[in-house]
Design a protein around this motif. Structure first.
Motif, PDB file in Angstrom:
ATOM      1  N   VAL A  26       0.839  -1.205   0.000  1.00 41.89           N
ATOM      2  CA  VAL A  26       0.000   0.000   0.000  1.00 41.89           C
ATOM      3  C   VAL A  26       0.870   1.249   0.000  1.00 41.89           C
ATOM      4  CG1 VAL A  26      -1.669   1.340   1.335  1.00 41.89           C
ATOM      5  CG2 VAL A  26      -1.968  -1.129   1.096  1.00 41.89           C
ATOM      6  N   VAL A  27       1.881   1.267   0.873  1.00 42.45           N
ATOM      7  CA  VAL A  27       2.760   2.439   0.962  1.00 42.45           C
ATOM      8  C   VAL A  27       3.525   2.643  -0.346  1.00 42.45           C
ATOM      9  CG1 VAL A  27       4.792   3.378   2.124  1.00 42.45           C
ATOM     10  CG2 VAL A  27       2.992   2.299   3.463  1.00 42.45           C
ATOM     11  N   PHE A  28       3.948   1.550  -0.977  1.00 41.00           N
ATOM     12  CA  PHE A  28       4.708   1.623  -2.221  1.00 41.00           C
ATOM     13  C   PHE A  28       3.930   2.354  -3.305  1.00 41.00           C
ATOM     14  CE2 PHE A  28       6.287  -0.029  -6.267  1.00 41.00           C
ATOM     15  CZ  PHE A  28       7.655   0.015  -6.103  1.00 41.00           C
ATOM     16  N   TYR A  29       2.612   2.176  -3.343  1.00 38.14           N
ATOM     17  CA  TYR A  29       1.796   2.761  -4.409  1.00 38.14           C
ATOM     18  C   TYR A  29       1.104   4.066  -4.020  1.00 38.14           C
ATOM     19  CZ  TYR A  29       2.358  -1.379  -7.326  1.00 38.14           C
ATOM     20  OH  TYR A  29       2.883  -2.386  -8.114  1.00 38.14           O
ATOM     21  N   LEU A  30       1.096   4.402  -2.741  1.00 36.40           N
ATOM     22  CA  LEU A  30       0.438   5.637  -2.343  1.00 36.40           C
ATOM     23  C   LEU A  30       1.197   6.852  -2.902  1.00 36.40           C
ATOM     24  CD1 LEU A  30      -0.629   5.061   1.375  1.00 36.40           C
ATOM     25  CD2 LEU A  30      -2.109   5.265  -0.639  1.00 36.40           C
ATOM     26  N   PRO A  31       0.471   7.827  -3.451  1.00 38.16           N
ATOM     27  CA  PRO A  31       1.122   8.990  -4.103  1.00 38.16           C
ATOM     28  C   PRO A  31       1.475  10.112  -3.134  1.00 38.16           C
ATOM     29  CG  PRO A  31      -1.232   9.112  -4.440  1.00 38.16           C
ATOM     30  CD  PRO A  31      -0.988   7.846  -3.665  1.00 38.16           C
ATOM     31  N   PHE A  32       2.349   9.841  -2.180  1.00 37.01           N
ATOM     32  CA  PHE A  32       2.801  10.919  -1.302  1.00 37.01           C
ATOM     33  C   PHE A  32       4.320  11.003  -1.371  1.00 37.01           C
ATOM     34  CE2 PHE A  32       2.846   7.190   1.463  1.00 37.01           C
ATOM     35  CZ  PHE A  32       4.033   7.328   2.158  1.00 37.01           C
ATOM     36  N   HIS A  33       4.843  12.158  -1.078  1.00 38.90           N
ATOM     37  CA  HIS A  33       6.284  12.383  -1.163  1.00 38.90           C
ATOM     38  C   HIS A  33       7.018  11.492  -0.161  1.00 38.90           C
ATOM     39  CE1 HIS A  33      10.037  14.458  -1.897  1.00 38.90           C
ATOM     40  NE2 HIS A  33      10.185  14.619  -0.588  1.00 38.90           N
ATOM     41  N   GLY A  34       7.985  10.739  -0.642  1.00 39.13           N
ATOM     42  CA  GLY A  34       8.749   9.856   0.224  1.00 39.13           C
ATOM     43  C   GLY A  34       8.128   8.495   0.411  1.00 39.13           C
ATOM     44  N   HIS A  35       7.150   8.129  -0.435  1.00 35.42           N
ATOM     45  CA  HIS A  35       6.454   6.850  -0.241  1.00 35.42           C
ATOM     46  C   HIS A  35       7.403   5.663  -0.420  1.00 35.42           C
ATOM     47  CE1 HIS A  35       5.965   5.605  -4.576  1.00 35.42           C
ATOM     48  NE2 HIS A  35       6.337   6.859  -4.715  1.00 35.42           N
ATOM     49  N   ASN A  36       8.365   5.772  -1.345  1.00 36.32           N
ATOM     50  CA  ASN A  36       9.270   4.649  -1.569  1.00 36.32           C
ATOM     51  C   ASN A  36      10.274   4.488  -0.428  1.00 36.32           C
ATOM     52  OD1 ASN A  36       8.293   5.349  -4.458  1.00 36.32           O
ATOM     53  ND2 ASN A  36       9.229   3.336  -4.639  1.00 36.32           N
ATOM     54  N   ILE A  37      10.715   5.618   0.123  1.00 40.13           N
ATOM     55  CA  ILE A  37      11.597   5.535   1.286  1.00 40.13           C
ATOM     56  C   ILE A  37      10.853   4.909   2.459  1.00 40.13           C
ATOM     57  CG2 ILE A  37      12.862   6.899   2.999  1.00 40.13           C
ATOM     58  CD1 ILE A  37      13.605   8.820   0.776  1.00 40.13           C
ATOM     59  N   THR A  38       9.585   5.276   2.610  1.00 39.66           N
ATOM     60  CA  THR A  38       8.771   4.677   3.664  1.00 39.66           C
ATOM     61  C   THR A  38       8.593   3.184   3.432  1.00 39.66           C
ATOM     62  OG1 THR A  38       7.555   6.770   3.867  1.00 39.66           O
ATOM     63  CG2 THR A  38       6.584   4.828   4.909  1.00 39.66           C
ATOM     64  N   ALA A  39       8.350   2.793   2.174  1.00 43.55           N
ATOM     65  CA  ALA A  39       8.222   1.371   1.841  1.00 43.55           C
ATOM     66  C   ALA A  39       9.521   0.629   2.135  1.00 43.55           C
ATOM     67  CB  ALA A  39       7.833   1.214   0.370  1.00 43.55           C
ATOM     68  N   ALA A  40      10.657   1.280   1.859  1.00 43.72           N
ATOM     69  CA  ALA A  40      11.950   0.659   2.147  1.00 43.72           C
ATOM     70  C   ALA A  40      12.148   0.464   3.645  1.00 43.72           C
ATOM     71  CB  ALA A  40      13.078   1.513   1.574  1.00 43.72           C
ATOM     72  N   VAL A  41      11.681   1.415   4.444  1.00 44.21           N
ATOM     73  CA  VAL A  41      11.784   1.291   5.899  1.00 44.21           C
ATOM     74  C   VAL A  41      10.940   0.120   6.390  1.00 44.21           C
ATOM     75  CG1 VAL A  41      11.216   2.408   8.090  1.00 44.21           C
ATOM     76  CG2 VAL A  41      12.343   3.715   6.278  1.00 44.21           C
ATOM     77  N   VAL A  42       9.738  -0.030   5.819  1.00 43.85           N
ATOM     78  CA  VAL A  42       8.868  -1.157   6.180  1.00 43.85           C
ATOM     79  C   VAL A  42       9.554  -2.474   5.815  1.00 43.85           C
ATOM     80  CG1 VAL A  42       6.649  -2.288   5.766  1.00 43.85           C
ATOM     81  CG2 VAL A  42       6.766   0.211   5.938  1.00 43.85           C
ATOM     82  N   PHE A  43      10.166  -2.511   4.630  1.00 46.06           N
ATOM     83  CA  PHE A  43      10.873  -3.718   4.199  1.00 46.06           C
ATOM     84  C   PHE A  43      12.039  -4.021   5.140  1.00 46.06           C
ATOM     85  CE2 PHE A  43      14.180  -5.926   1.855  1.00 46.06           C
ATOM     86  CZ  PHE A  43      13.480  -6.955   1.245  1.00 46.06           C
ATOM     87  N   LEU A  44      12.793  -2.991   5.519  1.00 51.39           N
ATOM     88  CA  LEU A  44      13.917  -3.177   6.443  1.00 51.39           C
ATOM     89  C   LEU A  44      13.434  -3.691   7.796  1.00 51.39           C
ATOM     90  CD1 LEU A  44      16.316  -0.150   5.851  1.00 51.39           C
ATOM     91  CD2 LEU A  44      16.883  -2.579   5.704  1.00 51.39           C
ATOM     92  N   LEU A  45      12.303  -3.170   8.253  1.00 54.45           N
ATOM     93  CA  LEU A  45      11.744  -3.634   9.519  1.00 54.45           C
ATOM     94  C   LEU A  45      11.401  -5.116   9.433  1.00 54.45           C
ATOM     95  CD1 LEU A  45      10.715  -3.038  12.360  1.00 54.45           C
ATOM     96  CD2 LEU A  45       8.538  -2.299  11.355  1.00 54.45           C
ATOM     97  N   ALA A  46      10.829  -5.522   8.302  1.00 55.94           N
ATOM     98  CA  ALA A  46      10.523  -6.936   8.108  1.00 55.94           C
ATOM     99  C   ALA A  46      11.804  -7.766   8.086  1.00 55.94           C
ATOM    100  CB  ALA A  46       9.745  -7.118   6.802  1.00 55.94           C
ATOM    101  N   ALA A  47      12.848  -7.247   7.439  1.00 45.60           N
ATOM    102  CA  ALA A  47      14.119  -7.966   7.370  1.00 45.60           C
ATOM    103  C   ALA A  47      14.742  -8.121   8.757  1.00 45.60           C
ATOM    104  CB  ALA A  47      15.086  -7.236   6.437  1.00 45.60           C
ATOM    105  N   VAL A  48      14.607  -7.095   9.596  1.00 44.83           N
ATOM    106  CA  VAL A  48      15.144  -7.160  10.962  1.00 44.83           C
ATOM    107  C   VAL A  48      14.410  -8.225  11.773  1.00 44.83           C
ATOM    108  CG1 VAL A  48      15.342  -5.911  13.147  1.00 44.83           C
ATOM    109  CG2 VAL A  48      16.004  -4.799  11.016  1.00 44.83           C
ATOM    110  N   THR A  49      13.098  -8.308  11.603  1.00 47.16           N
ATOM    111  CA  THR A  49      12.346  -9.342  12.330  1.00 47.16           C
ATOM    112  C   THR A  49      12.753 -10.730  11.861  1.00 47.16           C
ATOM    113  OG1 THR A  49      10.470  -9.390  10.782  1.00 47.16           O
ATOM    114  CG2 THR A  49      10.382  -7.786  12.579  1.00 47.16           C
ATOM    115  N   ASP A  50      13.180 -10.841  10.601  1.00 47.72           N
ATOM    116  CA  ASP A  50      13.652 -12.130  10.086  1.00 47.72           C
ATOM    117  C   ASP A  50      14.871 -12.599  10.877  1.00 47.72           C
ATOM    118  OD1 ASP A  50      14.217 -14.354   8.557  1.00 47.72           O
ATOM    119  OD2 ASP A  50      15.153 -13.228   6.937  1.00 47.72           O
ATOM    120  N   TRP A  51      15.802 -11.676  11.138  1.00 49.36           N
ATOM    121  CA  TRP A  51      16.967 -12.030  11.938  1.00 49.36           C
ATOM    122  C   TRP A  51      16.599 -12.220  13.397  1.00 49.36           C
ATOM    123  CZ3 TRP A  51      18.830  -9.066  16.028  1.00 49.36           C
ATOM    124  CH2 TRP A  51      20.016  -9.541  16.619  1.00 49.36           C
TER     125      TRP A  51
END
Length: 202
Positions: A22-47
């Motif tokens: 949802v964040v990846f496609y939302l049209p707000f400034h910085g949406h991709n950086i926010t999506a990357a942060v969400v992805f990083l958070l998921a990656a941290v939980t993986d470890w």
């Protein structure tokens, strides 16, 4: 069934996937950086879930099943997003082919491990260092590629860096897949006898 902390973290990782989409496609400034942060958070939980499961001896059958599923979902969904949003041309072809290799390898190795587990030879294809290195490279490449959609990031030429990193991850993916296939090949070829369900597992 009682769900322990590592399994809750794995479930949280799965729940982050629709948030990232949802964040990846939302049209707000910085949406991709926010999506990357969400992805990083998921990656941290993986470890973190694996660390806690080993450190606190909080392993469970459900957690052991769910953890690799969550990992593969996270990678596959992110690759689908990137391929869909990638520009056309040879660069897009390279991205699609690399994504297909990575997803195809994950499916193949999962099937191999399932079959080896059924015959009591799961330890033969346990996770190796090359597999861990592949995973780290994938995560770094995917974060860079998510971020590069921001105009500010494009000025830093992260676009081509992300592509190169993903290609390297694709090469490591093939390498690690061949490593697991080589380890399982004697059994696949029939050199090692299969275990019957009533026989002790190694």
């Amino acid at each position: 069934m009682r769900i322990n902390l590592p399994t809750w973290l794995t479930l949280f990782r799965v729940a982050l996937l629709p948030v990232m989409i949802v964040v990846f496609y939302l049209p707000f400034h910085g949406h991709n950086i926010t999506a990357a942060v969400v992805f990083l958070l998921a990656a941290v939980t993986d470890w973190l879930d694996g660390f806690l499961a080993r450190r606190l001896a909080l392993t469970s059958a459900f957690g052991a099943f769910l953890d690799p599923v969550a990992d593969k979902l996270m990678v596959a969904v992110t690759l689908f997003l990137l391929v869909e949003s990638h520009p056309a041309g040879w660069s897009g072809v390279l991205m699609a082919v690399t994504a297909a290799i990575i997803v195809g390898r994950e499916i193949s190795v999962s099937a191999l491990r399932e079959w080896m587990a059924e015959i009591g030879m799961r330890a033969t294809v346990k996770v190796a260092f090359i597999g861990k290195l592949k995973t780290v490279m994938q995560m770094v490449a995917l974060v860079v590629l998510i971020v590069q959609h921001e105009k500010e990031a494009e000025a830093l030429r992260l676009y081509h860096i992300g592509e190169a990193l993903l290609v390297i991850a694709g090469v490591l993916t093939i390498w690690s897949g061949l490593y697991y296939l080589h380890a399982a090949w004697p059994t696949l070829r029939g050199d090692k006898p299969r275990l019957r369900p009533d026989e002790p597992q190694p």
